[in-house]
Design an enzyme around this catalytic site. Structure first.
Site, PDB file in Angstrom:
ATOM      1  N   CYS A 121       7.743  10.467   1.569  1.00 37.93           N
ATOM      2  CA  CYS A 121       7.917   9.208   2.310  1.00 37.93           C
ATOM      3  C   CYS A 121       8.917   8.244   1.684  1.00 37.93           C
ATOM      4  CB  CYS A 121       6.572   8.527   2.553  1.00 37.93           C
ATOM      5  SG  CYS A 121       5.738   8.018   1.044  1.00 37.93           S
ATOM      6  N   LYS A 194      -7.531  11.229   0.403  1.00 33.50           N
ATOM      7  CA  LYS A 194      -6.624  10.091   0.524  1.00 33.50           C
ATOM      8  C   LYS A 194      -6.713   9.535   1.935  1.00 33.50           C
ATOM      9  CE  LYS A 194      -1.839   8.619   0.246  1.00 33.50           C
ATOM     10  NZ  LYS A 194      -0.480   8.902  -0.207  1.00 33.50           N
ATOM     11  N   ARG A 204       4.282   0.171  -0.283  1.00 33.49           N
ATOM     12  CA  ARG A 204       5.338   0.533   0.676  1.00 33.49           C
ATOM     13  C   ARG A 204       6.493  -0.455   0.598  1.00 33.49           C
ATOM     14  NH1 ARG A 204       1.246   2.548   5.471  1.00 33.49           N
ATOM     15  NH2 ARG A 204       0.319   4.204   4.198  1.00 33.49           N
ATOM     16  N   LYS A 247      -8.557   8.190  -3.313  1.00 30.14           N
ATOM     17  CA  LYS A 247      -7.620   7.067  -3.225  1.00 30.14           C
ATOM     18  C   LYS A 247      -7.809   6.353  -1.895  1.00 30.14           C
ATOM     19  CE  LYS A 247      -2.731   6.299  -2.883  1.00 30.14           C
ATOM     20  NZ  LYS A 247      -1.468   6.898  -2.652  1.00 30.14           N
TER      21      LYS A 247
HETATM   22  C1  PBG Z   1       3.131   8.389  -1.245  1.00 30.80           C
HETATM   23  C2  PBG Z   1       2.188   7.494  -1.910  1.00 30.80           C
HETATM   24  C3  PBG Z   1       1.668   6.263  -1.479  1.00 30.80           C
HETATM   25  C4  PBG Z   1       0.912   5.775  -2.534  1.00 30.80           C
HETATM   26  C5  PBG Z   1       0.956   6.716  -3.545  1.00 30.80           C
HETATM   27  N1  PBG Z   1       1.722   7.770  -3.138  1.00 30.80           N
HETATM   28  C6  PBG Z   1       1.900   5.499  -0.238  1.00 30.80           C
HETATM   29  C7  PBG Z   1       1.357   5.941   1.040  1.00 30.80           C
HETATM   30  O1  PBG Z   1       0.674   6.955   1.160  1.00 30.80           O
HETATM   31  O2  PBG Z   1       1.680   5.247   2.003  1.00 30.80           O
HETATM   32  C8  PBG Z   1       0.211   4.462  -2.554  1.00 30.80           C
HETATM   33  C9  PBG Z   1       0.009   3.865  -3.897  1.00 30.80           C
HETATM   34  C10 PBG Z   1      -0.354   2.447  -3.915  1.00 30.80           C
HETATM   35  O3  PBG Z   1      -0.599   1.789  -2.877  1.00 30.80           O
HETATM   36  O4  PBG Z   1      -0.425   1.919  -5.029  1.00 30.80           O
HETATM   37  N2  PBG Z   1       2.680   8.956  -0.072  1.00 30.80           N
END
Ligand code: PBG
Length: 327
Positions: A121, A194, A204, A247
């Site tokens: 991403c 997640k 983001r 997460k």
């Molecule tokens: C990548 C990723 C994300 C986070 C960790 N790896 C963002 C998402 O999934 O949108 C979020 C980490 C955070 O909010 O500290 N996909």
């Protein structure tokens, strides 16, 4: 008054309170997530995460040394590329930003343990976690790119890879490619559980990775679901994951415990950007005590079963643990 049980007896003395403490923790369990950006001589504060920065590769070393001195022995790296494209080619480029960062970190601090977040991403022009087919992410085509990304990170110096994309089958795909390249001893920490969470908002912003349209709900989990969390965890175990992650951390303690009891794998919990930002802004307003709150949040994650705590507060927590404030 004749009371048989007086729980307060065990709280009557600070030494005794520490003796009977049930949750013990150590700085070796902390992982610090770090953002690395193109360019030189950059240390840019992330507007939504005060106290957190994007570092250019040439400025990483000062932070890595600071972390090591604080007792934090592991870092998870996130790359922010200059250019993005539809298939996120920067994610697996040999001279991609995160690959350069791994090489630098290995050279500057060989004793630090380096983890690669494997996702597309930050590298795709549309901000989704894989390649698109129509308006949705194409699962199977994305697997190949995720595996390539993981391999390129390991080749650049990552000691462990952590897929965070939530595609089906990614752990198996990554394992296969790593093994085929003689990296059979590189562990995979799967972001198994997640959720599609609004707690990722500040990240983001930090990584410039918000989806250009829609949301991540066709791949990240619905936060109403507990049984599905178990399903995801067991699938990753079957595919060969070495460690599992839940997460976000705060508000998901029930699932940390559930997955911990369900499997025999080490459990990681990621205290995400929104958790950090909430503490920072509320403390800055004078409504809470920052250090007390971050300690309480961390202990709750460990109490729920966390073995590895990934947090932007890693340095502060290491200090609190060393001072005996917690742990
Ligand atoms: C990548 C990723 C994300 C986070 C960790 N790896 C963002 C998402 O999934 O949108 C979020 C980490 C955070 O909010 O500290 N996909």
């Amino acid at each position: 008054m004749e009371l048989t049980n007086r729980p307060r007896r065990l709280r009557s003395n600070p030494t005794l309170r520490k003796m009977v403490r049930e949750t013990r923790m150590d700085p070796s369990s902390l992982v610090y997530p770090m953002f690395v950006t193109e360019g030189s001589n950059k240390k840019e504060e992330i507007p939504s995460m005060s106290g957190q920065y994007r570092y250019s590769v040439d400025r990483m070393e000062e932070k890595l040394i600071e972390l090591q001195n604080a007792g934090v022995s592991s870092v998870m790296l996130f790359g922010i590329p200059e250019e993005k494209d539809a298939c996120g080619s920067g994610a697996y480029a040999e001279d991609g930003i995160v690959q350069k960062a791994f090489r630098k970190a290995k050279e500057a601090c060989p004793g630090l343990y380096l983890i690669g977040d494997v996702c597309m991403c930050e590298y795709t022009s549309h901000g989704h976690c894989g390649v698109l087919k129509g308006q949705d992410v194409d699962n199977d085509q994305t697997l190949e790119l995720l595996a390539k990304t993981a391999l390129s990170q390991v080749q650049a110096g990552a000691d462990m890879v952590a897929p965070s994309d939530m595609m089906d089958g990614r752990v198996a795909a990554i394992r296969q490619l790593l093994d085929a390249n003689r990296y059979e001893n590189v562990p995979i920490m799967a972001y198994s559980v997640k959720f599609a969470s609004s707690f990722y908002g500040p990240f983001r912003d930090a990584a410039d990775s918000a989806p250009a349209f829609g949301d991540r709900k066709t791949y990240q989990m619905d936060f109403h679901n507990r049984r599905e969390a178990k399903k995801e965890a067991l699938l990753d175990v079957a595919e060969g994951a070495d460690l599992l992650m839940v997460k976000p951390a705060m508000a998901y303690g029930d699932l940390i415990r559930e997955i911990k009891d369900l499997t025999n794998l080490p459990m990681a919990a990621y205290s995400v950007s929104g958790e950090y930002a909430m503490v920072k802004t509320t403390a800055a307003a004078g409504f809470i005590d920052e250090t007390n709150i971050l300690c309480e949040m961390a202990v709750s994650a460990y109490r729920a079963g966390t073995d590895i705590y990934i947090t932007y507060f890693a340095e502060e927590l290491a200090k609190c643990m060393k001072e005996g404030r917690i742990g």
